[in-house]
Scaffold this motif. Sequence first.
Motif, mmCIF file in Angstrom:
data_model
loop_
_atom_site.group_PDB
_atom_site.id
_atom_site.type_symbol
_atom_site.label_atom_id
_atom_site.label_comp_id
_atom_site.label_asym_id
_atom_site.label_seq_id
_atom_site.Cartn_x
_atom_site.Cartn_y
_atom_site.Cartn_z
ATOM 1 N N GLY A 281 37.914 61.089 -9.980
ATOM 2 C CA GLY A 281 37.528 60.373 -11.194
ATOM 3 C C GLY A 281 36.415 59.370 -10.933
ATOM 4 N N TYR A 282 36.544 58.589 -9.872
ATOM 5 C CA TYR A 282 35.536 57.589 -9.520
ATOM 6 C C TYR A 282 34.213 58.262 -9.175
ATOM 7 N N THR A 283 34.282 59.373 -8.447
ATOM 8 C CA THR A 283 33.056 60.086 -8.067
ATOM 9 C C THR A 283 32.328 60.608 -9.297
ATOM 10 N N GLN A 284 33.076 61.218 -10.218
ATOM 11 C CA GLN A 284 32.456 61.718 -11.447
ATOM 12 C C GLN A 284 31.816 60.586 -12.235
ATOM 13 N N SER A 289 28.107 58.242 -15.317
ATOM 14 C CA SER A 289 27.921 56.995 -16.064
ATOM 15 C C SER A 289 27.060 55.976 -15.326
ATOM 16 N N HIS A 290 27.137 55.965 -14.000
ATOM 17 C CA HIS A 290 26.276 55.061 -13.243
ATOM 18 C C HIS A 290 24.994 55.754 -12.817
ATOM 19 N N HIS A 291 24.895 57.051 -13.118
ATOM 20 C CA HIS A 291 23.684 57.851 -12.920
ATOM 21 C C HIS A 291 23.212 57.882 -11.469
ATOM 22 N N LEU A 292 24.184 57.988 -10.547
ATOM 23 C CA LEU A 292 23.844 58.173 -9.146
ATOM 24 C C LEU A 292 23.733 59.663 -8.851
ATOM 25 N N ALA A 296 23.934 60.062 -3.317
ATOM 26 C CA ALA A 296 24.129 58.612 -3.398
ATOM 27 C C ALA A 296 25.590 58.277 -3.658
ATOM 28 N N ALA A 297 26.242 59.054 -4.529
ATOM 29 C CA ALA A 297 27.667 58.832 -4.784
ATOM 30 C C ALA A 297 28.478 59.048 -3.509
ATOM 31 N N GLY A 298 28.074 60.055 -2.723
ATOM 32 C CA GLY A 298 28.763 60.297 -1.464
ATOM 33 C C GLY A 298 28.618 59.132 -0.502
ATOM 34 N N LEU A 299 27.426 58.503 -0.484
ATOM 35 C CA LEU A 299 27.217 57.339 0.381
ATOM 36 C C LEU A 299 28.045 56.145 -0.077
ATOM 37 N N VAL A 300 28.215 55.992 -1.392
ATOM 38 C CA VAL A 300 29.049 54.904 -1.913
ATOM 39 C C VAL A 300 30.498 55.088 -1.488
ATOM 40 N N LEU A 301 30.947 56.343 -1.423
ATOM 41 C CA LEU A 301 32.335 56.634 -1.052
ATOM 42 C C LEU A 301 32.568 56.625 0.453
ATOM 43 N N LEU A 302 31.508 56.760 1.227
ATOM 44 C CA LEU A 302 31.670 56.881 2.676
ATOM 45 C C LEU A 302 32.448 55.715 3.297
ATOM 46 N N PRO A 303 32.225 54.452 2.860
ATOM 47 C CA PRO A 303 33.013 53.355 3.447
ATOM 48 C C PRO A 303 34.519 53.486 3.232
ATOM 49 N N MET A 304 34.939 54.175 2.161
ATOM 50 C CA MET A 304 36.368 54.373 1.927
ATOM 51 C C MET A 304 36.978 55.174 3.074
ATOM 52 N N PHE A 305 36.336 56.256 3.449
ATOM 53 C CA PHE A 305 36.864 57.080 4.526
ATOM 54 C C PHE A 305 36.772 56.354 5.871
ATOM 55 N N GLY A 306 35.671 55.631 6.082
ATOM 56 C CA GLY A 306 35.539 54.876 7.319
ATOM 57 C C GLY A 306 36.613 53.814 7.451
ATOM 58 N N LEU A 342 35.007 47.838 -13.838
ATOM 59 C CA LEU A 342 33.690 48.436 -13.605
ATOM 60 C C LEU A 342 32.969 48.752 -14.913
ATOM 61 N N GLU A 343 31.661 48.591 -14.880
ATOM 62 C CA GLU A 343 30.786 48.914 -16.006
ATOM 63 C C GLU A 343 29.568 49.658 -15.469
ATOM 64 N N PRO A 344 28.828 50.349 -16.337
ATOM 65 C CA PRO A 344 27.632 51.055 -15.867
ATOM 66 C C PRO A 344 26.602 50.139 -15.215
ATOM 67 N N THR A 345 26.674 48.837 -15.505
ATOM 68 C CA THR A 345 25.716 47.897 -14.927
ATOM 69 C C THR A 345 26.224 47.233 -13.649
ATOM 70 N N THR A 346 27.424 47.596 -13.197
ATOM 71 C CA THR A 346 27.979 47.003 -11.980
ATOM 72 C C THR A 346 27.056 47.287 -10.794
ATOM 73 N N PRO A 347 26.678 46.255 -10.027
ATOM 74 C CA PRO A 347 25.752 46.475 -8.903
ATOM 75 C C PRO A 347 26.366 47.350 -7.812
#
Length: 453
Positions: A281-284, A289-292, A296-306, A342-347
């Motif tokens: 859900g977060y990845t989608q 909605s955040h237009h990554l 780029a979405a995979g890079l945002v998620l990478l710290p979760m696995f690390g 979270l919002e679409p404008t969240t940094p």
Amino acid sequence: MTAPFDRRLIAPMVLGTILNPVNSSMIAVALVPIGLALGAPPGQTAWLVSGLYLATSVGQPVVGRLVDTYGPRPLFLAGTALAGVAGLLGTLSPSLPVLVVARVLLGFGTCAGYPAAMYLIRSEARRTGQDSPSGVLTALAVSAQTVAVVGPTLGGLLIGAGGWRTVFAINIPLSVACVVLGALRLPRTPRESDRPRLDVPGILLFAAMLTLLLLFLMDLKAGHWYLPVLVVAAGAAFAVRELRVPEPFLDLRVLGGNGALLGTFGRTLLSFVVSYAFLYGYTQWLEESHHLSASAAGLVLLPMFGTAILVSATTGRHPQVRGKLLVGAVVLVVTCVLLVLLEPTTPIWLLVGVSIVSGVPQGLLSLANQNALYHQADPERMGSSAGLLRTFTYLGAIVASAANGAFLASGADTSGLHSLSEFLIAVAAVLLVVTVLDRSLRRIGAVRKESTA
């Protein structure tokens, strides 16, 4: 002097255990090229995912029971060899239906690795007198989490190098390595004249019950009302059968009397509902909605696995599980609350922060539940109990898929993410409550501390 854990077993145990998660994760990046190559819409290629989930959910406890009965070696060798055959079939497949068959065979073939590993850990604990081989259990958990990280990346590299068929072909060398290592290193189980008979009718009823349930959960529609009715009927027939036969497939009397183990199955289900729903859900939402971009979405998620790997590696050698489960459940609730904000404008840096926080329960809950099962399960049924743990994992994944389909039906917009998050907060809160109420967890690792393997 205490005998050491036979470290020659670790390589085949780890390699056999990761066969399933590597095939679960690589397919994510192969669905689109497969659909384009074979002219199949997403609704049809989704069966490449569901087929493996279905086969694994049904097959894990069945193969686990066979491991308990005949020992890990023959099941490990047969299962990993079947994975290689399935990989070859997928590599040469001319159509989507054949690919689905290959994925189902992969699901069954990869069922033996985890139950065989848990059986071997228990048998080595008996031989060495080390009742808490936390180091080996941690190695299994960390290897599976590492594969979850590299699986999509590996799949992308393979597809870039040789097309989508390579995600099937990779199973051939993995299968060969498993078979060779298994043949050379896994011990033979002595033949016993009083081995229990295999409860084939019980296995068939269990498979029918679980298959019908999974088919219903994978496609929730009012027109499928008959499926839960059939689930109840098959479940009732299964219960009657298992309570009457002297050597049941699942001893419901023993299982029903082991509330601690049932609690572990329940916690596993709840934690993976949240884990899988969050992941997809977060990845989608990040992409739609955040237009990554996907990368780029995979890079945002990478710290979760690390973070998950780091947490597992640093806490794994401590035998206590209650603290890990409590902290994991609390942080899971916090993670779901963060999604509501979270919002679409969240940094981006805050999105990365959410991923880091979400990695903490990922690293604690799965490992703690695995350790709890090791201590709670009947040693004579370790294989089937380990298989059931994986079944509840995939039940959680399928419930999560249904939840994502319901809350994100019109797309992964922010309102849909917030609604999904509210549902996940409730599930995580239930997980926290049942963990707090489970007093049996206090005894695991708290009475005495054995040396680790």
